[in-house]
Design a protein around this motif. Structure first.
Motif, PDB file in Angstrom:
ATOM      1  N   MET A   1      41.188  34.101  57.268  1.00 24.18           N
ATOM      2  CA  MET A   1      42.160  33.273  56.543  1.00 24.18           C
ATOM      3  C   MET A   1      42.554  33.990  55.243  1.00 24.18           C
ATOM      4  SD  MET A   1      43.746  30.367  56.395  1.00 24.18           S
ATOM      5  CE  MET A   1      44.586  29.422  55.145  1.00 24.18           C
ATOM      6  N   LEU A   2      43.855  34.209  55.056  1.00 21.16           N
ATOM      7  CA  LEU A   2      44.286  34.952  53.867  1.00 21.16           C
ATOM      8  C   LEU A   2      44.501  33.971  52.711  1.00 21.16           C
ATOM      9  CD1 LEU A   2      44.964  37.798  52.873  1.00 21.16           C
ATOM     10  CD2 LEU A   2      47.352  37.314  53.431  1.00 21.16           C
ATOM     11  N   THR A   3      43.417  33.658  52.030  1.00 18.72           N
ATOM     12  CA  THR A   3      43.510  32.752  50.880  1.00 18.72           C
ATOM     13  C   THR A   3      44.062  33.523  49.680  1.00 18.72           C
ATOM     14  OG1 THR A   3      41.284  33.393  50.201  1.00 18.72           O
ATOM     15  CG2 THR A   3      41.462  31.481  51.670  1.00 18.72           C
ATOM     16  N   PRO A   4      44.522  32.813  48.642  1.00 17.23           N
ATOM     17  CA  PRO A   4      44.967  33.509  47.431  1.00 17.23           C
ATOM     18  C   PRO A   4      43.865  34.414  46.852  1.00 17.23           C
ATOM     19  CG  PRO A   4      45.674  31.239  47.366  1.00 17.23           C
ATOM     20  CD  PRO A   4      44.809  31.364  48.580  1.00 17.23           C
ATOM     21  N   ASP A   5      42.604  33.978  46.944  1.00 17.74           N
ATOM     22  CA  ASP A   5      41.492  34.803  46.442  1.00 17.74           C
ATOM     23  C   ASP A   5      41.355  36.082  47.252  1.00 17.74           C
ATOM     24  OD1 ASP A   5      39.098  32.204  45.413  1.00 17.74           O
ATOM     25  OD2 ASP A   5      40.812  33.168  44.414  1.00 17.74           O
ATOM     26  N   ALA A   6      41.496  35.951  48.577  1.00 18.43           N
ATOM     27  CA  ALA A   6      41.377  37.129  49.450  1.00 18.43           C
ATOM     28  C   ALA A   6      42.516  38.101  49.167  1.00 18.43           C
ATOM     29  CB  ALA A   6      41.386  36.702  50.915  1.00 18.43           C
ATOM     30  N   LEU A   7      43.721  37.564  48.984  1.00 17.87           N
ATOM     31  CA  LEU A   7      44.877  38.421  48.684  1.00 17.87           C
ATOM     32  C   LEU A   7      44.672  39.130  47.355  1.00 17.87           C
ATOM     33  CD1 LEU A   7      47.720  39.344  49.499  1.00 17.87           C
ATOM     34  CD2 LEU A   7      48.654  37.374  48.289  1.00 17.87           C
ATOM     35  N   ALA A   8      44.155  38.404  46.358  1.00 16.85           N
ATOM     36  CA  ALA A   8      43.911  39.000  45.039  1.00 16.85           C
ATOM     37  C   ALA A   8      42.858  40.105  45.132  1.00 16.85           C
ATOM     38  CB  ALA A   8      43.469  37.923  44.048  1.00 16.85           C
ATOM     39  N   ARG A   9      41.864  39.890  45.996  1.00 17.20           N
ATOM     40  CA  ARG A   9      40.812  40.900  46.160  1.00 17.20           C
ATOM     41  C   ARG A   9      41.394  42.164  46.792  1.00 17.20           C
ATOM     42  NH1 ARG A   9      38.247  41.811  50.497  1.00 17.20           N
ATOM     43  NH2 ARG A   9      38.583  39.713  51.327  1.00 17.20           N
ATOM     44  N   ILE A  10      42.222  42.000  47.818  1.00 16.64           N
ATOM     45  CA  ILE A  10      42.862  43.160  48.469  1.00 16.64           C
ATOM     46  C   ILE A  10      43.733  43.896  47.446  1.00 16.64           C
ATOM     47  CG2 ILE A  10      44.484  43.920  50.245  1.00 16.64           C
ATOM     48  CD1 ILE A  10      43.556  41.541  51.960  1.00 16.64           C
ATOM     49  N   ALA A  11      44.487  43.132  46.650  1.00 16.36           N
ATOM     50  CA  ALA A  11      45.369  43.736  45.641  1.00 16.36           C
ATOM     51  C   ALA A  11      44.558  44.576  44.659  1.00 16.36           C
ATOM     52  CB  ALA A  11      46.145  42.653  44.898  1.00 16.36           C
ATOM     53  N   ARG A  12      43.399  44.029  44.257  1.00 18.87           N
ATOM     54  CA  ARG A  12      42.533  44.737  43.284  1.00 18.87           C
ATOM     55  C   ARG A  12      41.995  46.017  43.887  1.00 18.87           C
ATOM     56  NH1 ARG A  12      40.182  39.973  42.028  1.00 18.87           N
ATOM     57  NH2 ARG A  12      38.421  40.391  43.414  1.00 18.87           N
ATOM     58  N   GLU A  13      41.537  45.935  45.116  1.00 18.47           N
ATOM     59  CA  GLU A  13      40.962  47.109  45.804  1.00 18.47           C
ATOM     60  C   GLU A  13      42.017  48.197  45.970  1.00 18.47           C
ATOM     61  OE1 GLU A  13      37.761  44.842  48.769  1.00 18.47           O
ATOM     62  OE2 GLU A  13      39.699  45.543  49.552  1.00 18.47           O
ATOM     63  N   GLN A  14      43.218  47.788  46.374  1.00 19.72           N
ATOM     64  CA  GLN A  14      44.280  48.762  46.606  1.00 19.72           C
ATOM     65  C   GLN A  14      44.706  49.409  45.288  1.00 19.72           C
ATOM     66  OE1 GLN A  14      47.327  46.682  48.894  1.00 19.72           O
ATOM     67  NE2 GLN A  14      46.264  47.077  50.814  1.00 19.72           N
ATOM     68  N   GLU A  15      44.778  48.604  44.235  1.00 18.89           N
ATOM     69  CA  GLU A  15      45.168  49.150  42.931  1.00 18.89           C
ATOM     70  C   GLU A  15      44.115  50.139  42.439  1.00 18.89           C
ATOM     71  OE1 GLU A  15      46.108  46.277  39.912  1.00 18.89           O
ATOM     72  OE2 GLU A  15      46.142  47.814  38.337  1.00 18.89           O
ATOM     73  N   GLU A  16      42.861  49.784  42.603  1.00 22.73           N
ATOM     74  CA  GLU A  16      41.760  50.663  42.180  1.00 22.73           C
ATOM     75  C   GLU A  16      41.840  52.000  42.916  1.00 22.73           C
ATOM     76  OE1 GLU A  16      37.181  49.385  41.224  1.00 22.73           O
ATOM     77  OE2 GLU A  16      37.839  49.279  43.291  1.00 22.73           O
ATOM     78  N   LEU A  17      42.136  51.945  44.216  1.00 23.66           N
ATOM     79  CA  LEU A  17      42.222  53.160  45.014  1.00 23.66           C
ATOM     80  C   LEU A  17      43.388  54.030  44.568  1.00 23.66           C
ATOM     81  CD1 LEU A  17      41.193  54.803  47.497  1.00 23.66           C
ATOM     82  CD2 LEU A  17      42.999  53.672  48.787  1.00 23.66           C
ATOM     83  N   VAL A  18      44.573  53.418  44.409  1.00 25.02           N
ATOM     84  CA  VAL A  18      45.758  54.203  44.035  1.00 25.02           C
ATOM     85  C   VAL A  18      45.550  54.839  42.661  1.00 25.02           C
ATOM     86  CG1 VAL A  18      48.224  54.079  43.477  1.00 25.02           C
ATOM     87  CG2 VAL A  18      47.358  52.927  45.497  1.00 25.02           C
ATOM     88  N   ARG A  19      44.968  54.081  41.755  1.00 25.59           N
ATOM     89  CA  ARG A  19      44.741  54.637  40.409  1.00 25.59           C
ATOM     90  C   ARG A  19      43.747  55.800  40.479  1.00 25.59           C
ATOM     91  NH1 ARG A  19      47.725  52.758  36.443  1.00 25.59           N
ATOM     92  NH2 ARG A  19      48.854  50.918  37.081  1.00 25.59           N
ATOM     93  N   SER A  20      42.733  55.665  41.297  1.00 22.68           N
ATOM     94  CA  SER A  20      41.757  56.748  41.442  1.00 22.68           C
ATOM     95  C   SER A  20      42.420  57.986  42.046  1.00 22.68           C
ATOM     96  CB  SER A  20      40.616  56.268  42.334  1.00 22.68           C
ATOM     97  OG  SER A  20      39.966  57.355  42.956  1.00 22.68           O
ATOM     98  N   LEU A  21      43.269  57.782  43.054  1.00 15.46           N
ATOM     99  CA  LEU A  21      43.898  58.923  43.748  1.00 15.46           C
ATOM    100  C   LEU A  21      44.947  59.610  42.884  1.00 15.46           C
ATOM    101  CD1 LEU A  21      44.354  57.532  47.370  1.00 15.46           C
ATOM    102  CD2 LEU A  21      42.711  59.229  46.585  1.00 15.46           C
ATOM    103  N   THR A  22      45.541  58.866  41.950  1.00 12.91           N
ATOM    104  CA  THR A  22      46.545  59.487  41.091  1.00 12.91           C
ATOM    105  C   THR A  22      45.939  59.882  39.757  1.00 12.91           C
ATOM    106  OG1 THR A  22      47.305  57.257  40.493  1.00 12.91           O
ATOM    107  CG2 THR A  22      48.533  58.397  42.187  1.00 12.91           C
ATOM    108  N   GLY A  23      44.623  59.916  39.701  1.00  9.32           N
ATOM    109  CA  GLY A  23      43.925  60.473  38.541  1.00  9.32           C
ATOM    110  C   GLY A  23      43.811  59.545  37.356  1.00  9.32           C
ATOM    111  N   LYS A  24      44.064  58.263  37.560  1.00  8.57           N
ATOM    112  CA  LYS A  24      44.086  57.346  36.415  1.00  8.57           C
ATOM    113  C   LYS A  24      42.867  56.436  36.362  1.00  8.57           C
ATOM    114  CE  LYS A  24      48.381  58.422  35.158  1.00  8.57           C
ATOM    115  NZ  LYS A  24      48.043  59.792  35.363  1.00  8.57           N
ATOM    116  N   GLY A  25      41.971  56.543  37.356  1.00  8.03           N
ATOM    117  CA  GLY A  25      40.844  55.607  37.364  1.00  8.03           C
ATOM    118  C   GLY A  25      39.618  56.202  38.039  1.00  8.03           C
ATOM    119  N   GLU A  26      38.531  55.445  37.980  1.00  4.14           N
ATOM    120  CA  GLU A  26      37.265  55.861  38.599  1.00  4.14           C
ATOM    121  C   GLU A  26      37.370  55.783  40.117  1.00  4.14           C
ATOM    122  OE1 GLU A  26      35.756  56.667  35.227  1.00  4.14           O
ATOM    123  OE2 GLU A  26      34.161  56.350  36.682  1.00  4.14           O
ATOM    124  N   ASP A  27      36.484  56.524  40.796  1.00  4.01           N
ATOM    125  CA  ASP A  27      36.394  56.401  42.248  1.00  4.01           C
ATOM    126  C   ASP A  27      35.922  54.999  42.611  1.00  4.01           C
ATOM    127  OD1 ASP A  27      35.143  59.713  43.241  1.00  4.01           O
ATOM    128  OD2 ASP A  27      37.053  59.014  42.407  1.00  4.01           O
TER     129      ASP A  27
END
Lengths: 283, 161
Positions: B1-27
């Motif tokens: 079930m894609l709850t707002p919390d689940a969507l927010a968690r996916i958004a956070r994970e994806q943002e963390e990954l993109v920032r890490s890959l573009t050199g702006k964040g931790e792995d």
């Protein structure tokens, strides 16, 4: 059934560097154009219009809608893809089960998704929104990824099958990406052929790659490896494959090398000119 | 079930990954560091390659300095949201111009881009209105008038000096 009416044939990813070769090759049935390279507000480039006049199908292939992303789809990109499909009179469009942006930042690359039930729902939601805006069907492509997300990941083929079944989308099966992911993460490429609804197959991608520091990279800049051609041959044994497209994005070979590679692809596919003429005679 | 919390968690994970890959964040935790590094290198190589293809005069005139200078720029600058590699390359050139490191040989190429594209908040957007620039180039020595008139089109007029 739509697929039996459409025999795409042999295809190439259209690139300016290959324009002359593409016009000269006499047995192509279709090309794929990167949707983001065309402006639907302007008339089609002459080279693309010429290919259409020669009778080739042109498939707009999106690379930046980010169907697996948590960020909402960008309306401008959705409308552009729909407009291109009309302008090119394409039988369908294609995009990826991947994401390319997050938190306002562009990755500039197709990134693999975390394969969870919530991930499936998110993709399906975005795919349905796109399908509602398109005048033609949508084909979804599997991507390659060097890394895996942690924890509780579904098998990739199961994840993809679930998305296709829930959305009714067509399948753009990238055999090179299956090869890359099984090389890098383990598993059996034949699982994909066992599990996926092959009657939804719109067309297939093949491409080359290279191993570097223990990882296989799907570069689109090297010859197609024998394992990918073998996978194509196995697929063609199991089902009718409407189209096979070679993706080459860099380190462009000489024309005769490219010709030889297309001939190898045709051979693996089991397609001969005689077979194509039979297909045309009995649509 | 894609709850707002689940969507927010996916958004956070994806943002963390993109920032890490573009050199702006931790792995991100739990993802193999070697494979993340390989992905980061692929992205960087792809980004530099795309700019070099669209700006051949710029990349060739920078020669062996291009990889290093572009890597420095890319480490500090996210990919533009609009305009793709064309916008990325124009922003790179702008950073060189600011640092007085832009090669003379690249200037006509940049003017050609500016004739058709304007700087937008998110990168580059197609120019629709009037544009006029006079330029003096050194190799070969010439003056250029780059002009865009709505409805009538673009004009590139040059004469030797």
């Amino acid at each position: 059934m739509w697929r039996r009416r459409l025999n795409l044939g042999l295809g190439i990813g259209w690139r300016p560097e290959l324009a002359r070769w593409t016009e000269g090759r006499r047995d192509l049935g279709f090309v794929e154009v990167i949707a983001e390279d065309l402006d639907p507000g302007r008339s089609l480039p002459t080279v693309i219009r010429n290919l259409r006049q020669q009778g080739l199908q042109v498939i707009p292939h999106g690379i930046s809608l980010s169907l697996g992303g948590a960020e909402p789809l960008l309306p401008k990109k959705v409308q552009a893809l729909a407009a291109l499909a009309r302008q090119l009179e394409s039988p369908f469009v294609s995009e990826h089960v991947a994401f390319v942006r997050a938190g306002g930042a562009e990755a500039g690359h197709l990134l693999p998704l975390s394969r969870t039930p919530e991930g499936i729902e998110l993709v399906c939601r975005n795919v349905r929104q796109l399908q509602d805006a398109l005048p033609v069907p949508l084909a979804l492509e599997n991507v390659a990824g060097l890394f895996e997300w942690p924890q509780g990941q579904m098998e990739e083929a199961d994840f993809f099958r679930e998305i296709l079944e829930r959305t009714g989308a067509l399948l753009l099966l990238d055999l090179a990406n299956i090869h890359a992911n099984t090389r890098n993460h383990g598993g059996d490429p034949l699982t994909w052929l066992d599990l996926l609804p092959l009657d939804r197959l719109a067309y297939v991608h093949v491409a080359g790659g290279i191993e570097r520091n223990g990882l296989y990279h799907d570069t689109h800049a090297h010859p197609v490896p024998p394992a990918v051609l073998d996978l194509l041959a196995e697929l063609a044994r199991r089902t009718d494959v409407p189209g096979v497209l070679l993706e080459r994005d860099d380190a462009y070979p000489e024309s005769h090398e490219l010709d030889a590679e297309l001939d190898q692809i045709k051979k693996a596919w089991g397609r001969s000119e005689r077979q194509r003429s039979i297909d045309h005679a009995h649509p | 079930m894609l709850t707002p919390d689940a969507l927010a968690r996916i958004a956070r994970e994806q943002e963390e990954l993109v920032r890490s890959l573009t050199g702006k964040g931790e792995d991100p935790a739990g993802i193999d560091a070697h494979r993340l590094h390989a992905t980061r290198q692929t992205l960087a190589r792809k980004r530099a390659g795309a700019v070099a293809k669209l700006y051949p005069r710029l990349s060739q005139s920078l020669a062996d300095d291009f990889p290093r200078l572009f890597e420095t720029f890319a480490a500090e600058t996210l990919l533009p949201q609009e305009g793709g590699a064309l916008a990325d390359g124009r922003a790179f050139a702008r950073s060189l111009q600011k640092a007085k490191k832009c090669p003379e040989a690249a200037r006509p190429e940049l003017l050609q881009v500016d004739l058709y594209w304007r700087r937008s908040r998110q990168g580059l957007a197609r120019r629709r209105g009037f544009f006029l620039r006079l330029a003096r180039f050194h190799d070969p020595r010439r003056f250029v008038v780059a002009l865009r008139l709505p409805w009538l089109g673009v004009f590139w007029i040059e004469w030797a000096r």
